[in-house]
Design a protein around this motif. Structure first.
Motif, PDB file in Angstrom:
ATOM      1  N   GLY A  40       8.625   6.344   9.466  1.00 52.33           N
ATOM      2  CA  GLY A  40       8.526   5.135   8.680  1.00 52.33           C
ATOM      3  C   GLY A  40       7.358   5.131   7.711  1.00 52.33           C
ATOM      4  O   GLY A  40       6.462   5.967   7.773  1.00 52.33           O
ATOM      5  N   THR A  41       7.389   4.183   6.804  1.00 48.85           N
ATOM      6  CA  THR A  41       6.292   3.974   5.870  1.00 48.85           C
ATOM      7  C   THR A  41       5.347   2.905   6.406  1.00 48.85           C
ATOM      8  O   THR A  41       4.131   3.056   6.372  1.00 48.85           O
ATOM      9  CB  THR A  41       6.843   3.553   4.499  1.00 48.85           C
ATOM     10  N   VAL A  42       5.897   1.840   6.936  1.00 53.10           N
ATOM     11  CA  VAL A  42       5.110   0.772   7.562  1.00 53.10           C
ATOM     12  C   VAL A  42       5.103   0.963   9.072  1.00 53.10           C
ATOM     13  O   VAL A  42       4.050   0.982   9.706  1.00 53.10           O
ATOM     14  CB  VAL A  42       5.676  -0.614   7.193  1.00 53.10           C
ATOM     15  N   THR A  43       6.274   1.111   9.648  1.00 53.03           N
ATOM     16  CA  THR A  43       6.409   1.233  11.107  1.00 53.03           C
ATOM     17  C   THR A  43       6.283   2.697  11.502  1.00 53.03           C
ATOM     18  O   THR A  43       7.264   3.355  11.831  1.00 53.03           O
ATOM     19  CB  THR A  43       7.757   0.670  11.564  1.00 53.03           C
ATOM     20  N   PHE A  99       6.936  12.272  -0.353  1.00 52.03           N
ATOM     21  CA  PHE A  99       6.933  10.811  -0.402  1.00 52.03           C
ATOM     22  C   PHE A  99       5.591  10.291   0.109  1.00 52.03           C
ATOM     23  O   PHE A  99       5.207  10.573   1.247  1.00 52.03           O
ATOM     24  CB  PHE A  99       8.072  10.248   0.455  1.00 52.03           C
ATOM     25  N   GLN A 100       4.860   9.570  -0.737  1.00 49.54           N
ATOM     26  CA  GLN A 100       3.599   8.962  -0.321  1.00 49.54           C
ATOM     27  C   GLN A 100       3.857   7.853   0.690  1.00 49.54           C
ATOM     28  O   GLN A 100       4.863   7.148   0.618  1.00 49.54           O
ATOM     29  CB  GLN A 100       2.861   8.369  -1.520  1.00 49.54           C
ATOM     30  N   ARG A 101       2.889   7.653   1.604  1.00 50.08           N
ATOM     31  CA  ARG A 101       3.020   6.635   2.647  1.00 50.08           C
ATOM     32  C   ARG A 101       1.995   5.524   2.443  1.00 50.08           C
ATOM     33  O   ARG A 101       1.259   5.486   1.470  1.00 50.08           O
ATOM     34  CB  ARG A 101       2.819   7.265   4.024  1.00 50.08           C
ATOM     35  N   PHE A 102       1.941   4.669   3.433  1.00 44.97           N
ATOM     36  CA  PHE A 102       0.985   3.571   3.437  1.00 44.97           C
ATOM     37  C   PHE A 102      -0.430   4.153   3.536  1.00 44.97           C
ATOM     38  O   PHE A 102      -0.725   4.905   4.458  1.00 44.97           O
ATOM     39  CB  PHE A 102       1.254   2.680   4.652  1.00 44.97           C
ATOM     40  N   ALA A 123      15.717  -2.515  13.202  1.00 44.90           N
ATOM     41  CA  ALA A 123      16.759  -3.349  12.598  1.00 44.90           C
ATOM     42  C   ALA A 123      16.278  -4.755  12.275  1.00 44.90           C
ATOM     43  O   ALA A 123      16.984  -5.495  11.578  1.00 44.90           O
ATOM     44  CB  ALA A 123      17.970  -3.419  13.525  1.00 44.90           C
ATOM     45  N   GLU A 124      15.101  -5.135  12.754  1.00 41.54           N
ATOM     46  CA  GLU A 124      14.598  -6.490  12.510  1.00 41.54           C
ATOM     47  C   GLU A 124      13.593  -6.548  11.369  1.00 41.54           C
ATOM     48  O   GLU A 124      12.971  -7.590  11.143  1.00 41.54           O
ATOM     49  CB  GLU A 124      13.957  -7.027  13.795  1.00 41.54           C
ATOM     50  N   GLN A 125      13.437  -5.445  10.636  1.00 38.57           N
ATOM     51  CA  GLN A 125      12.500  -5.430   9.525  1.00 38.57           C
ATOM     52  C   GLN A 125      12.929  -4.373   8.515  1.00 38.57           C
ATOM     53  O   GLN A 125      13.877  -3.629   8.738  1.00 38.57           O
ATOM     54  CB  GLN A 125      11.088  -5.144  10.020  1.00 38.57           C
ATOM     55  N   MET A 126      12.197  -4.288   7.420  1.00 36.95           N
ATOM     56  CA  MET A 126      12.529  -3.374   6.329  1.00 36.95           C
ATOM     57  C   MET A 126      11.528  -2.227   6.284  1.00 36.95           C
ATOM     58  O   MET A 126      10.329  -2.414   6.461  1.00 36.95           O
ATOM     59  CB  MET A 126      12.508  -4.139   5.002  1.00 36.95           C
ATOM     60  N   ASP A 127      12.050  -1.006   6.038  1.00 35.19           N
ATOM     61  CA  ASP A 127      11.170   0.158   5.935  1.00 35.19           C
ATOM     62  C   ASP A 127      11.945   1.313   5.316  1.00 35.19           C
ATOM     63  O   ASP A 127      13.170   1.274   5.209  1.00 35.19           O
ATOM     64  CB  ASP A 127      10.644   0.553   7.320  1.00 35.19           C
ATOM     65  N   PHE A 128      11.213   2.337   4.899  1.00 28.20           N
ATOM     66  CA  PHE A 128      11.805   3.615   4.531  1.00 28.20           C
ATOM     67  C   PHE A 128      11.623   4.567   5.700  1.00 28.20           C
ATOM     68  O   PHE A 128      10.573   4.575   6.344  1.00 28.20           O
ATOM     69  CB  PHE A 128      11.134   4.214   3.290  1.00 28.20           C
ATOM     70  N   ALA A 129      12.615   5.411   5.979  1.00 28.28           N
ATOM     71  CA  ALA A 129      12.539   6.371   7.081  1.00 28.28           C
ATOM     72  C   ALA A 129      12.860   7.762   6.571  1.00 28.28           C
ATOM     73  O   ALA A 129      13.784   7.949   5.770  1.00 28.28           O
ATOM     74  CB  ALA A 129      13.507   5.979   8.198  1.00 28.28           C
ATOM     75  N   TRP A 132       4.743  -4.272  -0.281  1.00 28.75           N
ATOM     76  CA  TRP A 132       4.156  -2.957  -0.082  1.00 28.75           C
ATOM     77  C   TRP A 132       5.213  -1.869  -0.263  1.00 28.75           C
ATOM     78  O   TRP A 132       4.962  -0.822  -0.880  1.00 28.75           O
ATOM     79  CB  TRP A 132       3.539  -2.854   1.317  1.00 28.75           C
ATOM     80  N   LEU A 133       6.405  -2.084   0.281  1.00 29.10           N
ATOM     81  CA  LEU A 133       7.458  -1.089   0.157  1.00 29.10           C
ATOM     82  C   LEU A 133       7.877  -0.899  -1.297  1.00 29.10           C
ATOM     83  O   LEU A 133       8.103   0.236  -1.751  1.00 29.10           O
ATOM     84  CB  LEU A 133       8.656  -1.485   1.016  1.00 29.10           C
ATOM     85  N   ARG A 134       7.964  -1.993  -2.044  1.00 26.51           N
ATOM     86  CA  ARG A 134       8.277  -1.888  -3.468  1.00 26.51           C
ATOM     87  C   ARG A 134       7.174  -1.128  -4.209  1.00 26.51           C
ATOM     88  O   ARG A 134       7.452  -0.273  -5.062  1.00 26.51           O
ATOM     89  CB  ARG A 134       8.467  -3.285  -4.069  1.00 26.51           C
ATOM     90  N   HIS A 135       5.940  -1.438  -3.860  1.00 23.31           N
ATOM     91  CA  HIS A 135       4.791  -0.793  -4.504  1.00 23.31           C
ATOM     92  C   HIS A 135       4.772   0.713  -4.197  1.00 23.31           C
ATOM     93  O   HIS A 135       4.586   1.543  -5.099  1.00 23.31           O
ATOM     94  CB  HIS A 135       3.506  -1.454  -4.008  1.00 23.31           C
ATOM     95  N   ILE A 136       4.979   1.049  -2.935  1.00 18.54           N
ATOM     96  CA  ILE A 136       4.950   2.462  -2.536  1.00 18.54           C
ATOM     97  C   ILE A 136       6.089   3.233  -3.196  1.00 18.54           C
ATOM     98  O   ILE A 136       5.910   4.371  -3.650  1.00 18.54           O
ATOM     99  CB  ILE A 136       5.023   2.573  -0.998  1.00 18.54           C
ATOM    100  N   LEU A 137       7.268   2.622  -3.286  1.00 24.29           N
ATOM    101  CA  LEU A 137       8.384   3.297  -3.937  1.00 24.29           C
ATOM    102  C   LEU A 137       8.070   3.564  -5.404  1.00 24.29           C
ATOM    103  O   LEU A 137       8.366   4.653  -5.926  1.00 24.29           O
ATOM    104  CB  LEU A 137       9.665   2.469  -3.808  1.00 24.29           C
TER     105      LEU A 137
END
Length: 762
Positions: A123-126, A378-381, A482-488, A541-546
């Motif tokens: 994950g990027t956040v998780t 892919f850059q991460r958090f 499934a209860e949140q948004m992230d890139f994997a 944050w996910l939009r920014h990282i993308l």
């Protein structure tokens, strides 16, 4: 069913199996009704769909499991009892922040430890691993830092060992490149169970056999699912003796002139006297060691190797000739052989077969490491630098609780300073079951954690009431993917890189909160909220990282397109990933990161460490990749009392301990002790009998499975089963770590979880 579905949302299985699988969640009335696999791309070799295995397909059962943590809790009983009372989030945040401040003020930041955990990967956040890239690390680095660790439970010994051979993490050819191999020799590699999904390593093995006509030889104490009729030959071997087998093979390669002399002369250090460093002793090179005129004056003949490994000398000779004559030949090792007390030596030795035959850096060959992969950068958090530079081995955190002041650089592998000054007083345990379940010698670990005068605070953030969560002082209920948004991402997928847009599928259940919100609230109480959040929500944050990544890689889709696609795939532009290809092409322009820039068969660094470190009796660090006996090995005196070698293996019912509480999977693949019929007959046992497995560290009870698919004198137990002690302290869950040791390996200070002696009784 599809017609009654309100929506289909992309999510992912992000557990620690080596794959990251997209899941298409069918949702009706706000609840997941069923789980579908990837539907994009072609269902053919080279452009295959990324299919989840039975674990990922049971994600619904994991999400709606009765063990889900529902609200914050604080402990009211003894650690390990699992007695808690419900508290509010405000009380939980306030309590944690105050205890954290007190710990830092009283003991310093070195007393705060982020425990190893891999419950959510890619994950990027998780992201729980590596721990220094998690959001808890970002929080702690803003608060003065934390005690760091190196290594991991999966690869500590091979990472350390092959670092001295190739430098850094040892790379391997992608599994798709197996179609170019003529012979595949697998040491303890079982992707059919460890990586049975995602990019499909086992599928690629089958393709290699069918399309490339590659012969496959499996060397393993167990006849694994990876063999399962795909192999041409299974060679059972005593655990911990792979390096002896390699030495016997090397003897044949040398004496029958099958060594690629041009390769070792040009690319290697220390094969013979021509490239031996000046600091090395006379006849300190590898060839001398094998032929018997080295330090130990023992010729490593096939018969010598046979006496140690249990493999007939004729089979060793035949195997050596097949390896020597096949070009290209893929020598590949899983992470099982290195997870032993002499694992560093084992990993370096296995790589020698690829080196001696010149199969490194070419299509169809390999480095001797595990299979590699192509990844989309892919850059991460961002997590900032840790102000605390002290590190310990991830396996020695329990030592750092009860004997920190005795831990030194030369005896215990402490890095960043000569000795550890402060014991661990505060533990973060995020998305991991390594407090108890996945750590060795559970009974000893239990006694350490129960002493509140040693470690004062344990915070567990997880989805379920795991064995480790029962030892927490404060438990926080985390969101599932499934209860949140992230890139994997971060999947071993051969020549296909991919990134999954894991969207928010359902609303958070109960009172669960995600790791970003948890850390943001704690950052507020620690006075670093602005620096932590930078005034962004998780989605922002996910939009920014993308966008940061799209600036470097314009081929990546924009946010909304990505969300609609669910998964972005990109094939390797090189066709197949070939480890050390550039080095093979031009070693001067593309040197390795070893001190010499070459493959170091003889390591001056290891020679110096062997002279300067304090080693326990029986531990060996060698400049050359050699076989060494170990405590609790096949030739140990303790076999008179505990005659069976116990090894673990990664089991299809779990990814480590994740999914270990899903009843559907437990019924499909029950926890059993595998035992050879000869050993069962001697103990009057039949399949299904409940047995007690024991040694001087503990006892467990589990059904036995009598099978010829395991070497006599060896028993095996799937790792990761949830620890379930009864009132007498005997584990009823079948957890192998009741029987494993805290004694670390010599160099990596890693976990020797496959080096065990036990007895079994009905």
């Amino acid at each position: 069913m599809i017609n009654n579905t309100d929506k289909i949302v992309w999510s992912a299985c992000t557990v620690n199996c080596g794959s990251r699988c997209p899941l298409r969640m069918h949702v009706t009335d706000g609840k997941i009704t069923w789980v579908e696999n990837d539907t994009t791309g072609l269902d053919e070799y080279g452009a295959h769909q990324i299919r989840a295995c039975l674990r990922g397909r049971s994600m619904k059962q994991r999400i709606y499991n009765e063990d889900r943590l529902k609200y914050p809790m604080k402990r009211i009983g003894e650690r390990g009892e699992g007695k808690f009372e419900r508290i509010t989030w405000e009380e939980a945040f306030d309590t944690i922040a105050q205890r954290l401040k007190n710990t830092i003020q009283t003991y310093g930041n070195e007393a705060v430890y982020l425990n190893y955990g891999t419950g959510t990967l890619g994950g990027t956040v998780t992201k729980s691993w590596p721990q220094n890239s998690s959001l808890i690390a970002r929080l702690m680095n803003l608060c003065g830092g934390h005690l760091n660790h190196y290594g991991d439970y999966s690869t500590a010994q091979i990472t350390a060992g092959l670092n001295y051979t190739y430098g850094d993490w040892a790379d391997g050819n992608s599994s798709t490149d197996l179609v170019n191999s003529k012979l595949i020799v697998m040491f303890g590699n079982n992707p059919a169970e460890t990586r049975m999904s995602g990019g499909g390593v086992t599928y690629q093995l089958s393709e290699a056999r069918q399309r490339g006509n590659a012969k496959m030889i499996v060397i393993d104490p167990r006849y694994t699912d990876t063999a399962s009729g795909r192999e041409n030959q299974w060679i059972p071997i005593r655990p911990g003796t792979d390096a002896a087998l390699v030495a016997g093979i090397a003897h044949v390669l040398i004496t029958e002139n099958m060594v690629d002399q041009a390769f070792v002369d040009k690319y290697c250090i220390g094969y013979d006297e021509k490239t031996l460093p000046e600091s090395a002793p006379y006849n300190g090179h590898y060839k001398a060691h094998i032929l018997g005129y080295g330090e130990d004056s023992t010729e490593k003949t096939p018969q010598w190797a046979s006496d140690i490994t249990g493999i007939p000398a004729t089979s060793i000779i035949q195997l050596a000739r097949e390896i020597g004559m096949a070009k290209p030949c893929c020598i590949v090792q899983g992470w099982g052989p290195q997870r032993s007390a002499n694992g560093e030596q084992v990993s370096r030795a296995i790589a020698m077969l690829a080196i001696l035959t010149g199969n490194v850096g070419i299509n169809g060959g390999n480095s001797g490491a595990r299979e590699g992969t192509y990844e989309i950068p892919f850059q991460r958090f961002p997590t900032f630098d840790n102000p605390v530079k002290t590190e310990i081995s991830m396996f020695m955190w329990t030592d750092a609780i009860y004997r920190a002041h005795d831990m030194t650089a030369t005896k215990d592998g402490v890095r960043g300073k000569e000795k550890l000054d402060t014991p661990i007083k505060f533990i973060w345990n995020y998305a991991g079951n390594c407090l108890v379940n996945q750590h060795s010698d559970i009974n000893k670990t239990d006694s350490i954690l129960k002493n509140e005068e040693l470690c004062e605070t344990i915070v567990v953030i997880d989805n379920h009431m795991t064995s480790s969560a029962k030892y927490a002082d404060i438990v926080l209920p985390d969101l599932v993917t499934a209860e949140q948004m992230d890139f994997a991402m971060d999947a071993f997928s051969g020549n296909l890189g991919y990134i999954i847009f894991a969207d928010k599928v359902i609303e958070p259940q109960f009172e669960c909160k995600g790791i970003y919100e948890i850390c943001s609230e704690l950052a507020k109480r620690m006075g670093v909220e602005d620096a932590f959040t930078e005034d962004r929500t998780q989605e922002e944050w996910l939009r920014h990282i993308l966008e940061l990544n799209r600036a470097e890689d314009p081929e990546l889709p924009d946010f909304e397109s990505f969300r609609e696609m669910g998964i972005y795939k990109r094939p390797d532009p090189q066709g197949h990933h070939v480890a050390y290809k550039d080095f093979r092409h031009d070693p001067e322009a593309n040197p390795l990161t070893t001190p010499s820039g070459k493959i170091e068969i003889y390591s001056e660094q290891l020679a110096n460490i062997a002279q300067s470190w304090e080693l326990a009796e029986g531990d060996v660090i060698s400049a050359l990749p050699i076989h060494t006996s170990t405590f609790d090995g096949y030739d140990s005196e303790r076999r008179k009392e505990y005659p069976l070698q116990l090894i673990g293996f990664h089991y299809k019912a779990r990814a480590h301990s994740t999914y270990g509480n899903v009843e559907l999977l437990k019924k499909a693949a029950p926890q059993e002790l595998q035992m050879n019929p000869l050993d069962a007959q001697a103990r009057q046992l039949q399949s299904g009998d409940k047995v007690t497995v024991f040694n001087d560290r503990g006892r467990l009870q589990v059904p036995v499975k009598v099978t010829p698919k395991i070497l006599p004198g060896v028993v095996a137990l799937g790792e990761g089963a949830w620890y379930q002690p009864d009132k007498t302290g005997i584990d009823q869950g079948g957890n192998i770590n009741v029987l494993t040791t805290h004694r670390p390996s010599p160099l990596a200070k890693g976990n020797p979880s496959h080096t065990n002696l036990v007895e079994v009784k009905k």
